[in-house]
Design a protein around this motif. Sequence first.
Motif, PDB file in Angstrom:
ATOM      1  N   VAL A  97       0.855  -1.181   0.000  1.00 33.15           N
ATOM      2  CA  VAL A  97       0.000   0.000   0.000  1.00 33.15           C
ATOM      3  C   VAL A  97       0.894   1.236   0.000  1.00 33.15           C
ATOM      4  N   ILE A  98       0.690   2.102  -0.987  1.00 34.22           N
ATOM      5  CA  ILE A  98       1.480   3.316  -1.134  1.00 34.22           C
ATOM      6  C   ILE A  98       0.560   4.510  -0.935  1.00 34.22           C
ATOM      7  N   ASP A  99       0.819   5.276   0.107  1.00 37.29           N
ATOM      8  CA  ASP A  99      -0.018   6.424   0.442  1.00 37.29           C
ATOM      9  C   ASP A  99       0.604   7.697  -0.118  1.00 37.29           C
ATOM     10  N   ALA A 100      -0.035   8.240  -1.159  1.00 33.44           N
ATOM     11  CA  ALA A 100       0.445   9.492  -1.744  1.00 33.44           C
ATOM     12  C   ALA A 100      -0.059  10.707  -0.974  1.00 33.44           C
ATOM     13  N   GLY A 101      -0.888  10.486   0.032  1.00 34.07           N
ATOM     14  CA  GLY A 101      -1.342  11.559   0.909  1.00 34.07           C
ATOM     15  C   GLY A 101      -0.407  11.726   2.092  1.00 34.07           C
ATOM     16  N   ALA A 102      -0.835  12.521   3.054  1.00 37.51           N
ATOM     17  CA  ALA A 102       0.056  12.891   4.156  1.00 37.51           C
ATOM     18  C   ALA A 102      -0.051  11.996   5.383  1.00 37.51           C
ATOM     19  N   ASP A 103      -1.017  11.083   5.420  1.00 40.50           N
ATOM     20  CA  ASP A 103      -1.397  10.431   6.670  1.00 40.50           C
ATOM     21  C   ASP A 103      -0.278   9.698   7.398  1.00 40.50           C
ATOM     22  N   HIS A 104       0.701   9.174   6.677  1.00 35.04           N
ATOM     23  CA  HIS A 104       1.709   8.310   7.298  1.00 35.04           C
ATOM     24  C   HIS A 104       3.135   8.825   7.132  1.00 35.04           C
ATOM     25  N   ARG A 105       3.307  10.117   6.837  1.00 41.30           N
ATOM     26  CA  ARG A 105       4.645  10.659   6.587  1.00 41.30           C
ATOM     27  C   ARG A 105       5.399  11.029   7.861  1.00 41.30           C
ATOM     28  N   LEU A 106       4.704  11.589   8.815  1.00 36.99           N
ATOM     29  CA  LEU A 106       5.379  12.172   9.972  1.00 36.99           C
ATOM     30  C   LEU A 106       5.662  11.130  11.051  1.00 36.99           C
ATOM     31  N   GLU A 107       6.846  11.221  11.642  1.00 36.40           N
ATOM     32  CA  GLU A 107       7.201  10.342  12.749  1.00 36.40           C
ATOM     33  C   GLU A 107       6.642  10.850  14.071  1.00 36.40           C
ATOM     34  N   SER A 108       6.466  12.135  14.196  1.00 37.56           N
ATOM     35  CA  SER A 108       5.998  12.742  15.432  1.00 37.56           C
ATOM     36  C   SER A 108       4.482  12.863  15.445  1.00 37.56           C
ATOM     37  N   ALA A 111       3.555  16.507  16.196  1.00 38.28           N
ATOM     38  CA  ALA A 111       3.593  17.404  15.032  1.00 38.28           C
ATOM     39  C   ALA A 111       2.383  17.170  14.136  1.00 38.28           C
ATOM     40  N   TRP A 112       1.991  15.904  13.966  1.00 39.53           N
ATOM     41  CA  TRP A 112       0.818  15.618  13.131  1.00 39.53           C
ATOM     42  C   TRP A 112      -0.426  16.300  13.709  1.00 39.53           C
ATOM     43  N   GLU A 113      -0.643  16.111  14.986  1.00 41.24           N
ATOM     44  CA  GLU A 113      -1.844  16.659  15.604  1.00 41.24           C
ATOM     45  C   GLU A 113      -1.833  18.198  15.571  1.00 41.24           C
ATOM     46  N   ARG A 114      -0.650  18.789  15.710  1.00 40.33           N
ATOM     47  CA  ARG A 114      -0.569  20.253  15.697  1.00 40.33           C
ATOM     48  C   ARG A 114      -0.844  20.825  14.311  1.00 40.33           C
TER      49      ARG A 114
END
Length: 346
Positions: A97-108, A111-114
Amino acid sequence: MTHAVAVAGATGYAGGEVLRLLAGHPEVRIGAVTAHANAGERLGALQPHLPALADRVLQATTADVLAGHEVVVLALPHGASAALAAELEERTPGTLVIDAGADHRLESGEAWERFYGSEHAGTWPYGLPELPGQRERLAGARRIAVPGCYPTTSILALAPGFTAGVLEPRDVVIVAASGTSGAGKAAKPHLLGSEVMGGMSPYGVGGGHRHTPEIEQGLSQAAGEPVEVSFTPTLAPVPRGILATATARLRSDVEPARVRAAWEEAYADEPFVHVLPEGQWPTTKAVLGSNHVVLQLAVDPHVGRVIVTAALDNLTKGTAGGAVQSMNIALGLPEQTGLEIQGVAP
């Protein structure tokens, strides 16, 4: 044997670009193409530049439709991929599965929630093969997060300097101009032709753009220490392309003559990233429709800063090309397969 690939979000700019590249890929077979509001329509009515796929009927974007493919590309808005990916994990855990959106990029998760205002869905291997050590993480992966277009440009512009230890991790400033396709295909009054033509405008000023933590994450990985970035995007009156100007302070013990060598060595064997000959500067037109990145750098001795300018096509290397390049690595295919297309001129 060809690999069956489904594309969710096939009517958007990113989904259409994924299909354009896959249509010329010798090792894949395009399976289901899906949409939300446009389910039931012919793909050709919405993506007329894809005549080979014009008679495909768009199906609903559900796990039932996407299951059974070896590869699923999710070209969906942020927040729409996570639940679908989790359902696919339950149904067909071996699917890539390759997500071209942002949902799984950030490790933090913080930071995602902010920056995105919702619960963090977790982190997948990051689909930027040129980042040191990243190809090893992508080989055999079953989940891949495609980088954002601004982060791809910005990270590739500065990563060699941080990896080589010639740049200071503080006071990094990036200003980048993007074409209007970066905002997606949904109608927005401020993106009408009459509003955009003949002018440029900034947005996300003051550290508010969602790609800021992703840029910092990639550059920090290259540096081996936290990197702080001030990022300002601007809207350019062109459909496609990003031109980024990234600057960072040169470490006090580094001779300016050493600087260019860091970039040339980092990208000497890269098939898609090119340091231009001295005196030649990047243009977005040179990479239109291709998976290539061109960059140039200079040292400003007056202020002790390195300036790197990089150009890429935000829909190709910035999105769909990065997805296909990472897919190739994960499947054990030659990395350049299906991506040999050159730029378009004039």
